[in-house]
Design a protein around this motif. Structure first.
Motif, PDB file in Angstrom:
ATOM      1  N   ASN A  27      -7.201  -5.040  -3.369  1.00 39.89           N
ATOM      2  CA  ASN A  27      -6.154  -5.008  -2.349  1.00 39.89           C
ATOM      3  C   ASN A  27      -6.416  -3.917  -1.315  1.00 39.89           C
ATOM      4  OD1 ASN A  27      -4.022  -7.031  -3.258  1.00 39.89           O
ATOM      5  ND2 ASN A  27      -4.355  -5.859  -5.136  1.00 39.89           N
ATOM      6  N   LYS A  28      -7.677  -3.690  -1.035  1.00 40.53           N
ATOM      7  CA  LYS A  28      -8.047  -2.638  -0.094  1.00 40.53           C
ATOM      8  C   LYS A  28      -7.733  -3.014   1.354  1.00 40.53           C
ATOM      9  CE  LYS A  28     -12.110  -0.263   1.781  1.00 40.53           C
ATOM     10  NZ  LYS A  28     -13.576  -0.120   1.717  1.00 40.53           N
TER      11      LYS A  28
ATOM     12  N   TYR B  86      -4.206   3.666   7.349  1.00 37.96           N
ATOM     13  CA  TYR B  86      -3.881   3.843   5.935  1.00 37.96           C
ATOM     14  C   TYR B  86      -5.157   4.164   5.147  1.00 37.96           C
ATOM     15  CZ  TYR B  86      -5.409  -1.065   5.753  1.00 37.96           C
ATOM     16  OH  TYR B  86      -6.125  -2.228   5.877  1.00 37.96           O
TER      17      TYR B  86
ATOM     18  N   LYS C 121       0.835  -1.209   0.000  1.00 38.80           N
ATOM     19  CA  LYS C 121       0.000   0.000   0.000  1.00 38.80           C
ATOM     20  C   LYS C 121       0.869   1.258   0.000  1.00 38.80           C
ATOM     21  CE  LYS C 121      -4.193  -1.838   2.136  1.00 38.80           C
ATOM     22  NZ  LYS C 121      -3.895  -3.260   1.875  1.00 38.80           N
TER      23      LYS C 121
ATOM     24  N   TYR D 232       0.568   3.782  -3.145  1.00 38.45           N
ATOM     25  CA  TYR D 232       0.128   5.140  -2.832  1.00 38.45           C
ATOM     26  C   TYR D 232       1.221   6.160  -3.152  1.00 38.45           C
ATOM     27  CZ  TYR D 232      -4.248   3.803  -0.549  1.00 38.45           C
ATOM     28  OH  TYR D 232      -5.513   3.332  -0.293  1.00 38.45           O
TER      29      TYR D 232
ATOM     30  N   GLU E  36      -8.143   3.869   2.755  1.00 41.74           N
ATOM     31  CA  GLU E  36      -8.843   2.641   2.346  1.00 41.74           C
ATOM     32  C   GLU E  36      -9.570   2.859   1.027  1.00 41.74           C
ATOM     33  OE1 GLU E  36     -10.586   0.002   5.215  1.00 41.74           O
ATOM     34  OE2 GLU E  36     -10.048   1.360   6.842  1.00 41.74           O
TER      35      GLU E  36
END
Length: 260
Positions: free
Chosen positions: A227-228, A169, A113, A117, A171
């Motif tokens: 991949n949430k 993080y 993530k 991101y 979502e």
């Protein structure tokens, strides 16, 4: 000189920052005879290039180092993704709907993530003309930037010591694709753009990422592949025909749609 938009402390003094990590664009040049690729504008005009897009004064030197630490970790993991058939202890193949899914047993979902991101945020803040149609809403750009600033470190050891403490993080749904096998005759593409009001695409030689802002618009099947959450990182495996078809559709879209 402007202040770095990530740390908000130092001047944005770094020259030649890669907007998308260099190792993700490397195959575009490795598989070509003269070590160059072609940049195609909206009018179909081509230009030879020998490196992926860079920008001066995007961030500061220290934040660039923090990105490099994360990218070094992930570049090593990508070697395994390319060779997943020979690494049975690190990957599992399963079926979700009609899709073959690569489940990554050795790739931490929180570091993944952080990595994706970091790309999404840089694509949103860049002024490079190639990515002029990748702009996140300001509040989401700020949310992701704050998350990155809180969880990126200047040293590899610090990153590995602290990533397990990541809690808050962002979502959002992320659907990831990878090619089934390497294709010596097709190097792939490198582009990113907003596909609809809440849907963004990042297209690279070894990976395609679809990023969604509105969770209500994603169907149940994609939610299973997303991949949430906190589960294992998952990639949809696309065969060589599907991979070329996706890339061809993207090229035609960019050439025909002047708004993207």
């Amino acid at each position: 000189m402007k202040t770095c938009p990530l740390c908000h402390n130092n001047p944005a003094d770094k020259k030649n920052s890669h907007i998308i990590p260099k190792f993700l664009g490397k195959p575009l040049f490795e598989r070509t005879k003269h070590r160059h690729s072609l940049q195609v504008d909206k009018k179909g005009k081509t230009k030879k290039i020998q490196d992926i897009p860079k920008e001066d004064f995007l961030i500061c030197e220290i934040c660039e180092k923090r990105f490099e630490v994360l990218e070094t970790y992930f570049s090593k993991k990508l070697i395994g993704l390319r060779d997943y058939n020979n690494r049975k202890d690190k990957f599992e193949i399963l079926k979700i709907g009609s899709n073959n899914i690569l489940k990554c047993l050795d790739l931490d979902p929180f570091l993944f993530k952080l990595f994706y991101y970091s790309m999404i945020w840089r694509l949103s803040i860049t002024s490079h003309s190639i990515f002029n149609n990748f702009q996140l809403p300001s509040e989401i750009e700020l949310e992701i930037g704050t998350f990155l600033n809180d969880n990126l470190f200047e040293k590899h050891q610090e990153l590995l010591q602290n990533f397990k403490s990541i809690k808050n993080y962002p979502e959002f749904h992320l659907i990831a694709y990878k090619p089934e096998a390497g294709n010596k005759d097709f190097s792939g593409i490198l582009t990113a753009f907003q596909m609809s009001d809440d849907h963004y695409g990042i297209f690279m030689s070894d990976m395609i990422l679809f990023f969604y802002l509105n969770n209500n618009k994603i169907d149940h099947l994609l939610e299973l592949i997303s991949n949430k959450g906190k589960g294992n990182v998952k990639f949809i495996i696309a065969n060589s025909i599907q991979w070329r078809d996706i890339s061809s559709a993207v090229v035609h879209h960019r050439l025909l749609n002047k708004n993207s």
